[in-house]
Design an enzyme around this catalytic site. Structure first.
Site, PDB file in Angstrom:
ATOM      1  N   HIS A 163      -1.927  -8.189  15.581  1.00  0.00           N
ATOM      2  CA  HIS A 163      -1.173  -7.986  14.340  1.00  0.00           C
ATOM      3  C   HIS A 163      -2.042  -7.451  13.220  1.00  0.00           C
ATOM      4  O   HIS A 163      -1.561  -7.216  12.118  1.00  0.00           O
ATOM      5  CB  HIS A 163      -0.517  -9.292  13.894  1.00  0.00           C
ATOM      6  CG  HIS A 163      -1.425 -10.248  13.167  1.00  0.00           C
ATOM      7  ND1 HIS A 163      -2.648 -10.637  13.649  1.00  0.00           N
ATOM      8  CD2 HIS A 163      -1.265 -10.910  11.989  1.00  0.00           C
ATOM      9  CE1 HIS A 163      -3.205 -11.492  12.802  1.00  0.00           C
ATOM     10  NE2 HIS A 163      -2.379 -11.673  11.785  1.00  0.00           N
ATOM     11  N   GLU A 190       0.831  -1.202   0.000  1.00  0.00           N
ATOM     12  CA  GLU A 190       0.000   0.000   0.000  1.00  0.00           C
ATOM     13  C   GLU A 190       0.866   1.253   0.000  1.00  0.00           C
ATOM     14  O   GLU A 190       1.961   1.269   0.567  1.00  0.00           O
ATOM     15  CB  GLU A 190      -0.910   0.029   1.239  1.00  0.00           C
ATOM     16  CG  GLU A 190      -1.956  -1.067   1.264  1.00  0.00           C
ATOM     17  CD  GLU A 190      -2.746  -1.142   2.556  1.00  0.00           C
ATOM     18  OE1 GLU A 190      -3.686  -1.958   2.622  1.00  0.00           O
ATOM     19  OE2 GLU A 190      -2.421  -0.394   3.515  1.00  0.00           O
TER      20      GLU A 190
END
Length: 389
Positions: free
Chosen positions: A317, A156
């Protein structure tokens, strides 16, 4: 935090009964010390729950580390601003990244590029030092370095609350790590059968510290963890080159964080040296930098650990699945995916329906649950998303 039993603590406000029962089963293994910690993103996994922290005395459960050994995140904060980025061709940037990095399961590099050569050499030296040949697991492992994979792995380009541009990606040890993990899970299962060890779940088979099988696993585990870390570094270098080309100047790195969330380390907790297996959890010692991504279309977080001892200095996470991949495909539509990804440059295909944000726990809820585990430093919102099928 909720104390489910003396050996099971949970930070998850959204969790299903099957996941809780799986974690209870793991927590009853005789070598757990002092307790198993369930993170806010906990969900059903193979053998051990994804989003769990499992401290063990004198033994390790290979399936409690997982088959994507060393999977984790890397993020780099650049000098660029959102205003500069949105003036550029974001579709072109996405396509350049897709050409520079092999995507999807089974996709590798056709050749070893210049940036990968020293990393491959480092891994060859480490493997020789540890007395094994990674090619015995995957003959083409060198060409896997710098490849993304599929599923929830992503690349990203994002911006934070100050409009600073970040590069952010998620991947692990690829096929070679998977085969190393699968082999050692099978070894643990064979030994359990050989020694008539009764297990509540076959995937909770363990290796006993001091045995040849245990140390062989540790050596190869550590190699695979390092492969995963270097794999992320290699891909980040390639993303940086593509962003530099689109922006017309070289990326200047103001900050870089690279952290595992499927790994084992030797640590001291509650007065004893233990092996801490974090399966879908990151290390969160006080001041320790970490990365917690949301799902496609949602926010991700740059954090600092708070060193919560009850969590064994750990944190979630990511968002954690609420729907399995097959259930997500039955439940959601391509139109809903497009709606969720409005304003984000991504490859518009129904291959990603099972990664729709609604298939995951709300990341804001996960972060609220983690308020005593980490401190949020930056909130990232993606402008460009790259994934493998």
């Amino acid at each position: 935090m909720e104390k489910l039993t003396n050996r099971l603590l949970s930070w998850a406000s959204i969790i299903d009964d099957k996941t809780v029962e799986q974690a209870r089963t793991s927590s009853r293994m005789p070598f757990i010390h002092p307790h198993l910690a369930l993170m806010p993103d906990a969900h059903l996994g193979k053998g051990a729950t994804v989003g769990s922290v499992i401290p063990t005395l004198g033994a390790i459960i290979p399936a409690a580390v997982g088959v994507d050994i060393g999977c984790g995140m890397i993020a780099v904060r650049t000098q660029f601003t959102k205003a500069q980025l949105v003036e550029r061709d974001l579709a072109g940037l996405r396509e350049q990244i897709e050409r520079a990095i092999p995507l999807s399961a089974g996709r590798d590099n056709r050749k070893i590029v210049a940036t990968a050569e020293p990393r491959v050499a480092e891994l060859e030296e480490l493997a020789a030092k540890n007395g094994f040949d990674p090619a015995s697991y995957a003959g083409h492992w060198r060409n896997q370095l710098g490849s993304l994979g599929s599923g929830n792995h992503f690349i990203e380009i994002s911006v934070d609350e100050t409009d600073a541009v970040w590069m952010f990606l998620h991947s692990g040890s690829r096929g070679v790590g998977n085969k190393i993990a699968t082999y050692h899970i099978a070894v643990a299962q064979r030994l359990a059968t050989q020694w008539w060890i009764e297990l509540p779940d076959r995937d909770l088979a363990y290796l006993v510290e001091g045995t040849d099988e245990f140390w062989e696993y540790i050596r190869q585990l550590r190699w695979a963890q390092h492969f995963a870390l270097l794999n992320r570094e290699e891909m980040m270098d390639r993303v940086s080159r593509q962003l530099s080309e689109v922006m017309g100047e070289d990326v200047v790195e103001h900050e870089r964080i690279n952290c595992h969330h499927n790994f084992t380390e030797r640590e001291k907790h509650f007065g004893k040296e233990v092996w801490v297996s974090r399966k879908g959890a990151i290390q969160a010692d006080a001041g320790w930098p970490g990365l917690i991504p949301g799902s496609m279309g949602t926010a991700s977080y740059v954090v600092s650990g708070l060193g919560n001892p009850l969590s064994l200095n750990s944190s979630p996470h990511g968002a954690g699945r609420e729907y399995s991949r097959s259930a997500a495909r039955r439940t959601f539509t391509h139109a809903q995916l497009r709606e969720a990804m409005a304003g984000i440059e991504f490859r518009d295909t129904d291959a990603f329906i099972d990664e729709i944000p609604q298939a995951y726990k709300p990341i804001d809820r996960v972060m609220a649950d983690a308020a005593d585990l980490v401190e949020i430093r930056h909130t990232l919102r993606q402008l460009v998303n790259v994934k493998g099928d």
